[in-house]
Design an enzyme around this catalytic site. Sequence first.
Site, PDB file in Angstrom:
ATOM      1  N   ASP A  94     -26.911  70.401  14.573  1.00  0.00           N
ATOM      2  CA  ASP A  94     -26.629  69.184  14.362  1.00  0.00           C
ATOM      3  C   ASP A  94     -27.187  68.720  13.142  1.00  0.00           C
ATOM      4  O   ASP A  94     -27.610  69.549  12.298  1.00  0.00           O
ATOM      5  CB  ASP A  94     -27.235  68.307  15.646  1.00  0.00           C
ATOM      6  CG  ASP A  94     -28.654  68.427  15.660  1.00  0.00           C
ATOM      7  OD1 ASP A  94     -29.474  68.918  14.809  1.00  0.00           O
ATOM      8  OD2 ASP A  94     -29.204  67.619  16.805  1.00  0.00           O
ATOM      9  N   ASP A 148     -24.423  61.656  10.090  1.00  0.00           N
ATOM     10  CA  ASP A 148     -23.880  60.242  10.477  1.00  0.00           C
ATOM     11  C   ASP A 148     -25.037  59.298  11.055  1.00  0.00           C
ATOM     12  O   ASP A 148     -26.277  59.363  11.423  1.00  0.00           O
ATOM     13  CB  ASP A 148     -22.910  60.539  11.846  1.00  0.00           C
ATOM     14  CG  ASP A 148     -23.596  61.137  12.789  1.00  0.00           C
ATOM     15  OD1 ASP A 148     -24.836  61.681  12.724  1.00  0.00           O
ATOM     16  OD2 ASP A 148     -23.050  60.979  13.906  1.00  0.00           O
ATOM     17  N   GLN A 191     -17.290  58.236  14.862  1.00  0.00           N
ATOM     18  CA  GLN A 191     -18.157  57.260  15.543  1.00  0.00           C
ATOM     19  C   GLN A 191     -17.105  56.154  15.730  1.00  0.00           C
ATOM     20  O   GLN A 191     -15.838  56.216  15.645  1.00  0.00           O
ATOM     21  CB  GLN A 191     -19.274  56.797  14.650  1.00  0.00           C
ATOM     22  CG  GLN A 191     -20.599  57.887  14.360  1.00  0.00           C
ATOM     23  CD  GLN A 191     -21.275  58.013  15.767  1.00  0.00           C
ATOM     24  OE1 GLN A 191     -21.153  57.381  16.852  1.00  0.00           O
ATOM     25  NE2 GLN A 191     -22.094  59.085  15.764  1.00  0.00           N
ATOM     26  N   GLY A 218     -21.774  59.329  19.326  1.00  0.00           N
ATOM     27  CA  GLY A 218     -22.139  58.301  19.857  1.00  0.00           C
ATOM     28  C   GLY A 218     -21.632  57.992  21.393  1.00  0.00           C
ATOM     29  O   GLY A 218     -21.611  56.847  21.647  1.00  0.00           O
ATOM     30  N   ASP A 268     -22.424  70.031  24.436  1.00  0.00           N
ATOM     31  CA  ASP A 268     -23.901  70.314  24.449  1.00  0.00           C
ATOM     32  C   ASP A 268     -24.507  69.530  24.955  1.00  0.00           C
ATOM     33  O   ASP A 268     -24.091  68.131  25.069  1.00  0.00           O
ATOM     34  CB  ASP A 268     -24.294  70.663  22.892  1.00  0.00           C
ATOM     35  CG  ASP A 268     -24.698  69.323  22.436  1.00  0.00           C
ATOM     36  OD1 ASP A 268     -23.937  68.568  22.083  1.00  0.00           O
ATOM     37  OD2 ASP A 268     -26.145  69.139  22.393  1.00  0.00           O
ATOM     38  N   CYS A 306     -23.249  80.973  44.358  1.00  0.00           N
ATOM     39  CA  CYS A 306     -23.469  81.169  42.911  1.00  0.00           C
ATOM     40  C   CYS A 306     -23.810  83.041  42.911  1.00  0.00           C
ATOM     41  O   CYS A 306     -24.385  83.343  43.731  1.00  0.00           O
ATOM     42  CB  CYS A 306     -24.717  80.540  42.326  1.00  0.00           C
ATOM     43  SG  CYS A 306     -25.167  80.969  40.691  1.00  0.00           S
ATOM     44  N   CYS A 308     -25.282  84.489  40.160  1.00  0.00           N
ATOM     45  CA  CYS A 308     -26.376  84.656  39.191  1.00  0.00           C
ATOM     46  C   CYS A 308     -27.246  85.716  39.430  1.00  0.00           C
ATOM     47  O   CYS A 308     -27.626  85.639  40.693  1.00  0.00           O
ATOM     48  CB  CYS A 308     -26.729  83.186  38.416  1.00  0.00           C
ATOM     49  SG  CYS A 308     -28.129  82.458  39.101  1.00  0.00           S
ATOM     50  N   CYS A 311     -29.836  83.852  41.997  1.00  0.00           N
ATOM     51  CA  CYS A 311     -29.287  83.416  43.229  1.00  0.00           C
ATOM     52  C   CYS A 311     -29.113  84.856  44.033  1.00  0.00           C
ATOM     53  O   CYS A 311     -29.303  84.818  45.268  1.00  0.00           O
ATOM     54  CB  CYS A 311     -27.888  82.805  43.222  1.00  0.00           C
ATOM     55  SG  CYS A 311     -28.181  80.931  42.703  1.00  0.00           S
ATOM     56  N   HIS A 337     -30.684  79.525  36.013  1.00  0.00           N
ATOM     57  CA  HIS A 337     -29.598  79.032  37.213  1.00  0.00           C
ATOM     58  C   HIS A 337     -28.811  78.071  36.598  1.00  0.00           C
ATOM     59  O   HIS A 337     -27.355  78.007  36.725  1.00  0.00           O
ATOM     60  CB  HIS A 337     -30.156  78.901  38.610  1.00  0.00           C
ATOM     61  CG  HIS A 337     -29.070  78.349  39.512  1.00  0.00           C
ATOM     62  ND1 HIS A 337     -27.883  79.024  39.952  1.00  0.00           N
ATOM     63  CD2 HIS A 337     -28.716  76.855  39.655  1.00  0.00           C
ATOM     64  CE1 HIS A 337     -27.393  78.066  40.791  1.00  0.00           C
ATOM     65  NE2 HIS A 337     -27.771  76.901  40.242  1.00  0.00           N
TER      66      HIS A 337
END
Lengths: 379, 379
Positions: A94, A148, A191, A218, A268, A306, A308, A311, A337
């Site tokens: 960012d 920004d 924005q 924003g 994200d 799940c 994974c 799990c 997880h």
Amino acid sequence: MTAVKYELIKTCKQSGARLGKLHTPHGVIETPIFMPVGTLATVKTMSPEELKEMGSQIILSNTYHLWLRPGHDIVKEAGGLHKFMNWDRPILTDSGGFQVFSLSDLRKITEEGVHFRNHLSGEKLFLSPEGAMDIQNALGSDIMMAFDECPPYPAEYDYMKSSVERTSRWAERCLEAHQRPEDQALFGIVQGGEYEELRKQSARDLVSLDFPGYAVGGLSVGEPKDVMNRVLDFTTPHLPENKPRYLMGVGSPDSLIDGAIRGIDMFDCVLPTRIARNGTCMTSNGRLVVRNAKFARDFAPLDENCDCHVCKTYSRAYIRHLVKANETFGFRLTTYHNLYFLLKLMEQVRQAIREDRLLDFKEEFFEQYGFNKPNAKNF
Amino acid sequence: MTAVKYELIKTCKQSGARLGKLHTPHGVIETPIFMPVGTLATVKTMSPEELKEMGSQIILSNTYHLWLRPGHDIVKEAGGLHKFMNWDRPILTDSGGFQVFSLSDLRKITEEGVHFRNHLSGEKLFLSPEGAMDIQNALGSDIMMAFDECPPYPAEYDYMKSSVERTSRWAERCLEAHQRPEDQALFGIVQGGEYEELRKQSARDLVSLDFPGYAVGGLSVGEPKDVMNRVLDFTTPHLPENKPRYLMGVGSPDSLIDGAIRGIDMFDCVLPTRIARNGTCMTSNGRLVVRNAKFARDFAPLDENCDCHVCKTYSRAYIRHLVKANETFGFRLTTYHNLYFLLKLMEQVRQAIREDRLLDFKEEFFEQYGFNKPNAKNF
């Protein structure tokens, strides 16, 4: 010549969501995608190997934090952020703008940039479009973000209008200051808060500068979810089809699906990793607070649906024990997880787009998750 | 029929150190060996996969801590400690004795057992030989330890004598209370402080009870290193050759070598994991405090002579950054390296025994490590 290229594979006939590929200097990303956040050159508690194992295609790192610690000069000397942290897949950084506005004290915004105090030491600092480019060029991320202004929600129309115009002028300065456009793609940030006219103006300004990608900024700053969805509804139509679209700071399961439906390709958020360190897990049946006493003798996995590693291997009782005792390994397990859960969700979203049934998938997911129940607990 | 069996492979002609194999219900251990400590059913910051990758053959877990959290009944209900924590190699559990004496307040020792207050809640508790067996039987460790009294250093001869005699009586009660001798081996603990006569008496008492293994306890409790070595010199000759010998709570590199030279087969200590969480590393050139400012731009590995995953992948500068920022991953890296360092050291010790040159190896190691320098920093 630009560092990244977006390839639109198909549009979901039912929802309008986009399935695509983003080609970057460190590999190809399938979109829509969720990006785990590695603020300080580490996704908190995780190793790069674990991030790959769970299917992370790209991670995000924070310019503001790396500028302060360890310093972008050290990262550059190490050979760039990828080498410094042993991550050979794409990285997005960012611009530091959001942190300057959300973490710092005593900030003063001028046309030149922002004066503020370091949130750690109190030291006086200054960040400008040129400074943000300089730092990100040193970090060597695949995707950089323009510097920004991110006003709080709600903001007055007049303030927002002048802010949007400044953000556009800053975006132009970012393009000019960017030293490595062939190695690193610079995205602009739209924005304008909840104001349709300003979002349109911001999008038009930035699109005229021809960035290789655009973010919607924003949002997820305190506004209700229907406001976020409405803003996306009237903003994404102004963004070019052949460029990726990134909704910043959004990571709750419902918002990821709602964002994809509105044509967003990238997301994200610190949510999955942050709540994990508090012992809160995302599951297909909704939120699970594993530290609760009722899990003390519960030998089922965090999420029975799940697949994974966590799990398949560990019980709620064991993870609860670790979390209660403040054991690092417990937070590793909840973090793993939660990230897996969101990455897998995005895989399901991509599959639903392929099959032209993302609205149906949303309905099924919300029903099982419990979003449709009155008083359902979201994040 | 006993749960473990010690096989003496050879004795080092130069030093008298023993190379052996310990056969347990969860596999064979090569000795001399260092056992990483997993107090609360987790070796702090590490995963079972990482422990295996670095070569851990057996780990230790703490009876006292697991009794309090999550409770041995929960571990038993989970199918035992191995299953609870996903560790399918051998586990040794201590008896809780040491923690009752070192962590608790207001303890009162009676012939029956020890009354004390829980170090977490202040609750009044009682632990006896029978209680310690009951808990360890529930945990299901491969090797259990007898409940002993571990007096502080220094202790008066008279006190130590009556303590040793009580520990022998308690050892007999432990043998009697032990419910699963075919699945779990119970080791006796030789006490007696620095008094040769009492160590001899303690060893004779316990050997007459025919335990499948013996520990030397009450060392590394504040006494100088030469006292520890002297005690080992006059204690190990009283232990049978065909049983394993375990020196409790010892983990500094010099003491591991000195212990092996004196016929010790097993060691454990929180040292490598504890100092790691403070950013201190063990290297072939001595102690390295990676959080020091001088490592900010040092892109070399923690230890240039180390072939562990951490040293092959990450720089001092990156690890320093993480440790300074209190990032979990930094402590994962220092912990992994330190444990690898000690496990590898024991592999080198075993190789030196094979080659009848452990005294030469000690000399070389001490020289490079810097133990021979005046004011060398040890742990």
